[in-house]
Design an enzyme around this catalytic site. Structure first.
Site, short mmCIF file in Angstrom:
data_model
loop_
_atom_site.label_atom_id
_atom_site.label_comp_id
_atom_site.label_asym_id
_atom_site.label_seq_id
_atom_site.Cartn_x
_atom_site.Cartn_y
_atom_site.Cartn_z
N LYS A 191 -0.14 -9.35 -10.44
CA LYS A 191 -0.96 -9.69 -11.60
C LYS A 191 -2.20 -8.80 -11.61
CE LYS A 191 -3.95 -13.40 -13.39
NZ LYS A 191 -4.47 -14.76 -13.12
N ASP A 196 -10.90 -11.55 -16.96
CA ASP A 196 -10.34 -12.73 -17.62
C ASP A 196 -11.46 -13.59 -18.20
OD1 ASP A 196 -8.78 -14.79 -18.51
OD2 ASP A 196 -8.45 -15.66 -16.52
N LYS A 203 -13.72 -19.41 -20.69
CA LYS A 203 -14.29 -19.96 -19.47
C LYS A 203 -15.80 -20.14 -19.63
CE LYS A 203 -11.07 -17.51 -16.35
NZ LYS A 203 -10.47 -18.63 -15.63
N ASP A 214 -9.49 -11.00 -10.89
CA ASP A 214 -8.21 -11.55 -11.35
C ASP A 214 -7.08 -10.51 -11.32
OD1 ASP A 214 -7.03 -13.93 -12.00
OD2 ASP A 214 -7.27 -13.70 -14.16
N ASP A 273 -6.06 -19.25 -21.26
CA ASP A 273 -6.57 -18.99 -19.93
C ASP A 273 -5.47 -19.12 -18.87
OD1 ASP A 273 -8.50 -18.28 -18.08
OD2 ASP A 273 -9.20 -20.33 -17.77
N GLU A 275 -3.03 -17.06 -18.65
CA GLU A 275 -2.45 -15.78 -19.07
C GLU A 275 -1.70 -15.07 -17.96
OE1 GLU A 275 -5.26 -14.41 -16.43
OE2 GLU A 275 -5.54 -16.00 -17.91
N ARG A 277 0.52 -16.05 -15.79
CA ARG A 277 1.96 -16.31 -15.76
C ARG A 277 2.67 -15.64 -16.92
NH1 ARG A 277 0.68 -22.60 -15.91
NH2 ARG A 277 -1.10 -21.71 -14.81
#
Length: 424
Positions: A191, A196, A203, A214, A273, A275, A277
């Site tokens: 990933k 993010d 967030k 991230d 959020d 995202e 996956r």
């Protein structure tokens, strides 16, 4: 730069030092081992020595092992300022530690970089060029970016990244030390969300501050492959990095959107959020297409994993008990910490949608109970049924603030485990 010599001893400190576990004599430091969790004690002692303004150390003495020297280096490392650890032991020991440190340092450098400097395409290029420098002509790669992702049907990656002016990208890299027809032994997926914001499920500031980390999964699998190559890897491995910025704009994906993936699975977006996956789903399909015997993905995926195992372990998931055992065994050989969390077939259905085959989360804080397992269940939909698969949720890859074991920033925890699995 003045060098401090650091020695391990099983002797108690002189009475004038009280119960101190680190004592000093001139330009020499002594770590007094108590016999309980010595690696943790060594790492904590390294933090104390570093806090004294010491920037360069020579490890010395018969009690140092590979694991204890590595633990010391982990505690001694910081995100800024020059520092150096000089190893002890025979040439093989020193070479092993040097290779580990180079790989972990690369991962930490990527994770600690600012999101302004590390765009998705820049991340893909940095990873590819570093591996190319290590593997030479055994490494080939391509970077698929922007609209090209739609042409390749990498729907999730394009959707998550389209809100940014800087395009999303997938790095497809092949390390092949054998021949053109060699079977792929392992496929790695990382990933690579370089920042993010949470998208429209935005967030709060305190939750967004560390979101440069991230892309820790991409950094981890890249560094692991580099370390495995340095250690003599003689298997074909393919690497897929799913790189994007999750930002808000008139082009950003929205709650209620439905994504139709290459394998036909439809996904309702109930949380922008969640995202990670969505981009990993593309990477796992690409990895499955290679025919690899084993797929390993790594991601800073869920806060639920951190709540379950804390920050000194990484959570692992697999449908196969033998794959979990392999990960645990290899982690133990390099003194890293992993812990298996539940993953059953019914976890695939724990994010239901009235409009699609599944949702990407549940419309509640943190995705509801069992969020880490539910996320793994979502990913399982995109893995070839007959393949061995390990999902690593990187709960221990980043320290938001300094503590007794780590300085603030990336830890590199997980790199050694995946490298060991590649070389198994």
């Amino acid at each position: 730069m003045e060098i401090m010599t650091v020695t391990l001893t099983q002797e108690a400190p002189q009475s004038l030092w009280g119960k101190a576990d680190v004592t000093y004599q001139g330009n020499q430091a002594f770590i007094h081992l108590t016999g309980t969790d010595e690696l943790r004690q060594v790492q904590m002692a390294a933090r104390k020595i570093r806090s004294q303004g010491v920037n360069k150390v020579q490890l010395d003495g018969a009690l140092w092992s590979i694991d204890s020297q590595w633990a010391f280096s982990q505690g001694f490392t910081t995100a800024k300022d020059e520092f150096e650890v000089l190893w002890c032991g025979d040439n093989d020991t020193q070479n092993t530690l040097t290779h580990r440190f180079e790989a972990a340092s690369f991962a930490r450098m990527l994770v600690n970089e600012t999101p302004e400097e590390l765009s998705p395409v820049v991340l893909a290029n940095h990873a590819a060029k570093w591996l190319k420098a290590i593997g030479g002509d055994k490494v080939s790669y391509e970077i698929v970016e922007g609209q090209e992702l739609l042409e390749a049907q990498w729907i999730g990656l394009h959707a998550v990244g389209r809100g940014s002016e800087r395009p999303p990208a997938m790095l497809v890299l092949d390390f092949n030390p054998l021949n053109d027809d060699a079977e792929v032994s392992t496929a790695l997926v990382g990933k690579g969300i370089t920042f993010d914001s949470g998208g429209y499920s935005i967030k709060p500031s305190e939750g967004m501050l560390d979101m440069k980390c991230d892309m820790g999964g991409a950094a981890t699998v890249t560094a692991a492959l580099g370390l495995a190559i340095k250690s003599g890897l003689n298997k074909r491995v393919k690497l897929f990095l799913c790189c994007a910025e999750n930002l808000i704009s008139g082009h950003a994906y929205k709650l209620g959107d439905i994504l139709t993936y290459k394998n036909g699975v439809t996904v309702e977006v109930v949380n922008t959020d969640a995202e990670g996956r969505l981009v990993l789903a593309d990477g796992l399909q690409a990895a499955s297409d290679t025919g690899a015997e084993l797929i390993i993905d790594a991601a800073t995926l869920t806060g639920a994993a951190v709540m379950a195992v804390g920050t000194n372990y990484n959570a692992i998931f697999s449908p196969q008990m033998e794959t979990l055992q392999l990960a645990q065994q290899q982690a133990a050989t390099v003194a890293e910490n992993v812990w298996p969390l539940p993953l059953d077939a019914w976890h695939k259905d724990m994010c239901p949608s009235p409009f699609a085959d599944t949702a990407n989360s549940r419309a509640m804080k943190g995705g509801g109970a069992g969020g880490a397992s539910n996320a793994a269940g979502f990913l399982w939909r995109f893995v070839r049924p007959d393949v061995n698969w390990l999902h690593m949720d990187l709960a221990g890859a980043y320290a938001s603030s300094a503590n007794s074991l780590w300085s603030a920033g990336a830890t590199g925890h997980g790199v050694l485990t995946i490298a060991a699995m590649l070389n198994k």
